[in-house]
Design a protein around this motif. Structure first.
Motif, PDB file in Angstrom:
ATOM      1  N   MET A   1     -24.625  -5.204 -20.562  1.00 52.91           N
ATOM      2  CA  MET A   1     -26.024  -5.793 -20.056  1.00 52.91           C
ATOM      3  C   MET A   1     -26.640  -4.400 -19.987  1.00 52.91           C
ATOM      4  O   MET A   1     -28.155  -4.717 -20.357  1.00 52.91           O
ATOM      5  CB  MET A   1     -25.934  -6.265 -18.464  1.00 52.91           C
ATOM      6  CG  MET A   1     -24.975  -7.510 -18.390  1.00 52.91           C
ATOM      7  SD  MET A   1     -25.693  -8.646 -19.777  1.00 52.91           S
ATOM      8  CE  MET A   1     -27.021  -9.294 -19.125  1.00 52.91           C
ATOM      9  N   ALA A   2     -26.505  -3.460 -19.772  1.00 51.92           N
ATOM     10  CA  ALA A   2     -27.554  -2.385 -19.903  1.00 51.92           C
ATOM     11  C   ALA A   2     -28.130  -2.133 -21.324  1.00 51.92           C
ATOM     12  O   ALA A   2     -29.349  -1.861 -21.536  1.00 51.92           O
ATOM     13  CB  ALA A   2     -26.804  -0.993 -19.371  1.00 51.92           C
ATOM     14  N   MET A   7     -32.831  -2.835 -24.973  1.00 53.29           N
ATOM     15  CA  MET A   7     -33.263  -3.550 -26.185  1.00 53.29           C
ATOM     16  C   MET A   7     -34.508  -4.247 -25.848  1.00 53.29           C
ATOM     17  O   MET A   7     -35.523  -3.921 -26.664  1.00 53.29           O
ATOM     18  CB  MET A   7     -32.321  -4.741 -26.689  1.00 53.29           C
ATOM     19  CG  MET A   7     -32.557  -5.026 -28.203  1.00 53.29           C
ATOM     20  SD  MET A   7     -31.331  -6.075 -28.921  1.00 53.29           S
ATOM     21  CE  MET A   7     -31.376  -7.474 -27.972  1.00 53.29           C
ATOM     22  N   PHE A   8     -34.781  -4.858 -24.774  1.00 54.02           N
ATOM     23  CA  PHE A   8     -36.073  -5.464 -24.381  1.00 54.02           C
ATOM     24  C   PHE A   8     -37.074  -4.766 -24.025  1.00 54.02           C
ATOM     25  O   PHE A   8     -38.337  -4.727 -24.232  1.00 54.02           O
ATOM     26  CB  PHE A   8     -35.919  -6.361 -23.158  1.00 54.02           C
ATOM     27  CG  PHE A   8     -35.231  -7.709 -23.455  1.00 54.02           C
ATOM     28  CD1 PHE A   8     -34.114  -8.025 -22.979  1.00 54.02           C
ATOM     29  CD2 PHE A   8     -35.915  -8.551 -24.327  1.00 54.02           C
ATOM     30  CE1 PHE A   8     -33.346  -9.223 -23.397  1.00 54.02           C
ATOM     31  CE2 PHE A   8     -35.424  -9.973 -24.961  1.00 54.02           C
ATOM     32  CZ  PHE A   8     -33.973 -10.133 -24.222  1.00 54.02           C
ATOM     33  N   ASP A   9     -36.722  -3.315 -23.485  1.00 58.50           N
ATOM     34  CA  ASP A   9     -37.647  -2.437 -23.032  1.00 58.50           C
ATOM     35  C   ASP A   9     -38.217  -1.632 -24.438  1.00 58.50           C
ATOM     36  O   ASP A   9     -39.412  -1.503 -24.270  1.00 58.50           O
ATOM     37  CB  ASP A   9     -36.746  -1.276 -22.268  1.00 58.50           C
ATOM     38  CG  ASP A   9     -36.609  -1.577 -20.886  1.00 58.50           C
ATOM     39  OD1 ASP A   9     -35.992  -0.836 -20.161  1.00 58.50           O
ATOM     40  OD2 ASP A   9     -37.160  -2.674 -20.331  1.00 58.50           O
ATOM     41  N   ARG A  17     -46.796   0.731 -27.694  1.00 62.03           N
ATOM     42  CA  ARG A  17     -46.998   1.897 -28.365  1.00 62.03           C
ATOM     43  C   ARG A  17     -48.074   1.628 -29.538  1.00 62.03           C
ATOM     44  O   ARG A  17     -48.938   2.306 -29.903  1.00 62.03           O
ATOM     45  CB  ARG A  17     -45.754   2.132 -28.977  1.00 62.03           C
ATOM     46  CG  ARG A  17     -45.771   3.633 -29.613  1.00 62.03           C
ATOM     47  CD  ARG A  17     -44.452   4.060 -29.914  1.00 62.03           C
ATOM     48  NE  ARG A  17     -43.467   3.372 -30.631  1.00 62.03           N
ATOM     49  CZ  ARG A  17     -43.468   3.509 -32.028  1.00 62.03           C
ATOM     50  NH1 ARG A  17     -44.272   4.322 -32.590  1.00 62.03           N
ATOM     51  NH2 ARG A  17     -42.636   2.610 -32.768  1.00 62.03           N
ATOM     52  N   PHE A  18     -47.834   0.362 -30.159  1.00 61.24           N
ATOM     53  CA  PHE A  18     -48.805   0.148 -31.232  1.00 61.24           C
ATOM     54  C   PHE A  18     -50.175  -0.117 -30.727  1.00 61.24           C
ATOM     55  O   PHE A  18     -51.119   0.394 -31.650  1.00 61.24           O
ATOM     56  CB  PHE A  18     -48.256  -0.965 -31.922  1.00 61.24           C
ATOM     57  CG  PHE A  18     -47.157  -0.979 -33.122  1.00 61.24           C
ATOM     58  CD1 PHE A  18     -45.836  -1.074 -32.867  1.00 61.24           C
ATOM     59  CD2 PHE A  18     -47.381  -0.143 -34.264  1.00 61.24           C
ATOM     60  CE1 PHE A  18     -44.941  -0.919 -33.706  1.00 61.24           C
ATOM     61  CE2 PHE A  18     -46.456   0.141 -34.923  1.00 61.24           C
ATOM     62  CZ  PHE A  18     -45.175  -0.273 -34.790  1.00 61.24           C
ATOM     63  N   HIS A  19     -50.446  -0.841 -29.636  1.00 57.42           N
ATOM     64  CA  HIS A  19     -51.536  -0.929 -29.022  1.00 57.42           C
ATOM     65  C   HIS A  19     -52.195   0.393 -28.981  1.00 57.42           C
ATOM     66  O   HIS A  19     -53.364   0.652 -28.996  1.00 57.42           O
ATOM     67  CB  HIS A  19     -51.495  -2.042 -27.851  1.00 57.42           C
ATOM     68  CG  HIS A  19     -52.792  -2.226 -27.308  1.00 57.42           C
ATOM     69  ND1 HIS A  19     -53.381  -1.475 -26.228  1.00 57.42           N
ATOM     70  CD2 HIS A  19     -53.751  -3.162 -27.404  1.00 57.42           C
ATOM     71  CE1 HIS A  19     -54.795  -1.927 -25.956  1.00 57.42           C
ATOM     72  NE2 HIS A  19     -54.722  -3.098 -26.561  1.00 57.42           N
ATOM     73  N   GLY A  20     -51.394   1.254 -28.185  1.00 60.16           N
ATOM     74  CA  GLY A  20     -51.842   2.512 -27.726  1.00 60.16           C
ATOM     75  C   GLY A  20     -52.338   3.457 -29.011  1.00 60.16           C
ATOM     76  O   GLY A  20     -53.435   3.955 -28.790  1.00 60.16           O
ATOM     77  N   GLU A  21     -51.589   3.375 -29.907  1.00 60.03           N
ATOM     78  CA  GLU A  21     -52.076   4.045 -31.102  1.00 60.03           C
ATOM     79  C   GLU A  21     -53.232   3.606 -31.876  1.00 60.03           C
ATOM     80  O   GLU A  21     -54.241   4.472 -31.950  1.00 60.03           O
ATOM     81  CB  GLU A  21     -50.962   4.069 -32.183  1.00 60.03           C
ATOM     82  CG  GLU A  21     -49.721   5.023 -32.048  1.00 60.03           C
ATOM     83  CD  GLU A  21     -48.677   4.833 -32.957  1.00 60.03           C
ATOM     84  OE1 GLU A  21     -47.318   5.314 -32.652  1.00 60.03           O
ATOM     85  OE2 GLU A  21     -48.624   3.987 -33.904  1.00 60.03           O
TER      86      GLU A  21
END
Lengths: 149, 226
Positions: A1-2, A7-9, A17-21
């Motif tokens: 489960m971990a 994966m979702f994280d 990240r893409f938005h931030g870049e």
């Protein structure tokens, strides 16, 4: 489960990240655009104020000099009014758009200038014996609010 | 824009672009959707970034431009005010229409000068934007960076010089019509605003007028900085 959680994280983080870049690059671009646009607006407004104040200043200095050539005691009141106007103009920070009393002081200067320009009695029209009509300088441009934000 | 390169492009084994191919690996479609979504996020981020970046520097730019505009144009205002005072003086002393119309002409000339200078002030502050396009051109990979940069600067300088030469020629021809010199544009760029032939001519005419009126040249004392 971990593993599933990670994966979702990763997916959410990739989105941020893409938005931030994109944001970083846009922010730098926006900084430059802001300076350029701001300067264009600022130049226009600064020039309007400079033009108006300069006109009052030029007139007042020249008039003071001209009055010196033919003043009498009767004119001392006029001379005092002129000196007071000159002092107001000198104190006015014409190149500072953040001056908190900008409009207030500008209105005072305008009022004083109009008052001074009114021909009254013989003191102003000495030499002609008639009421002189004078051409006013080009109409002052109304100062607009100078702070955009 | 460089973010275009960042969104990963993964080619699947199937035919490219064939979304209706039922035999194609579904993961290809998912990858495309993911890529498109990420590209959208980058674009949104870019737009948000521009707005935020602008908001931070707009006031700063405004203050800079305001100070520049005021400092340059105040000189023209002073000249106008001085001429207006002389005009009032002439009216008061009934000096005759020749001198009065001469002063009116000079006042018009100063007004034109002022408008011209202001127009060029505004165009100067917008020029850096052209150079900012370099990044976009670079990313389009149309030409090499160094020569382009150099060429763009040279082209810009050449254009300015051509404009200046052209306008200066016009000004020299029509001084009596009180056209404004393009040298003013150059001077503004170099942060020196003396030696404008047209302004000098106006000042010269004003001085001669003052002499004709029998007034001391002290009346023009405050215009010395011009």
């Amino acid at each position: 489960m971990a593993g599933g959680q990670d994966m979702f994280d990763a997916i959410v983080m990739a989105d941020e990240r893409f938005h931030g870049e994109g944001y970083q690059e846009g922010y730098e671009e926006g900084n430059s655009l802001g300076i350029i646009e701001g300067r264009q607006y600022g130049t226009l407004h600064g020039a309007k104020i400079g033009s108006e104040i300069g006109c009052y200043q030029g007139f007042a200095f020249a008039w003071r000099c001209l009055l010196h050539t033919c003043t009498t005691e009767k004119d001392s009141k006029k001379t005092k009014a002129l000196e007071s106007l000159i002092e107001m103009i000198q104190k006015f920070p014409y190149d500072d758009p953040t001056y908190d009393k900008l409009h207030e002081d500008l209105d005072k200067i305008r009022g004083k200038f109009k008052q001074m320009r009114k021909p009254t009695g013989t003191a102003w029209s000495r030499g002609t014996g008639s009421r002189a009509r004078t051409r006013l300088p080009r109409p002052p441009v109304t100062a607009v609010s100078c702070c955009l934000l | 824009m460089s973010w275009v390169q960042r969104a990963p492009l993964v080619r699947g084994p199937g035919e490219e672009g064939d979304v209706f191919d039922e035999e194609a690996d579904e993961s290809l479609l998912v990858q495309r959707e993911w890529r498109s979504h990420m590209q959208r996020r980058v674009k949104e981020g870019y737009r948000d970034g521009i707005d935020a970046g602008k908001a931070v520097t707009l006031q700063q730019g405004f203050n800079q431009g305001y100070k520049e505009g005021a400092e340059i144009i105040i000189n023209y205002g002073q000249l106008r005010g001085t001429l207006s005072a002389l005009l009032s003086w002439c009216h008061l002393h009934d000096n005759g229409s020749t001198l009065i119309s001469k002063i009116n002409n000079l006042l018009d000339a100063v007004g034109q000068c002022e408008e011209y200078v202001l127009k060029h002030l505004k165009s100067i502050t917008s020029q850096p934007h052209v150079v900012d396009l370099l990044d976009s051109i670079q990313d389009m990979d149309l030409c090499h960076v160094a020569p382009t940069e150099k060429k763009m600067d040279e082209a810009k300088d050449e254009r300015l010089c051509e404009n200046n030469a052209e306008l200066h020629k016009n000004c020299s021809k029509s001084l009596s019509e009180a056209d404004c010199s393009s040298l003013e544009c150059c001077r503004l760029q170099e942060h020196a605003h003396s030696e404008n032939p047209s302004l000098a001519w106006i000042l010269e005419q004003t001085a001669s007028l003052v002499k004709q009126l029998g007034i001391s040249l002290d009346v023009l004392q405050h215009l010395k900085q011009l």
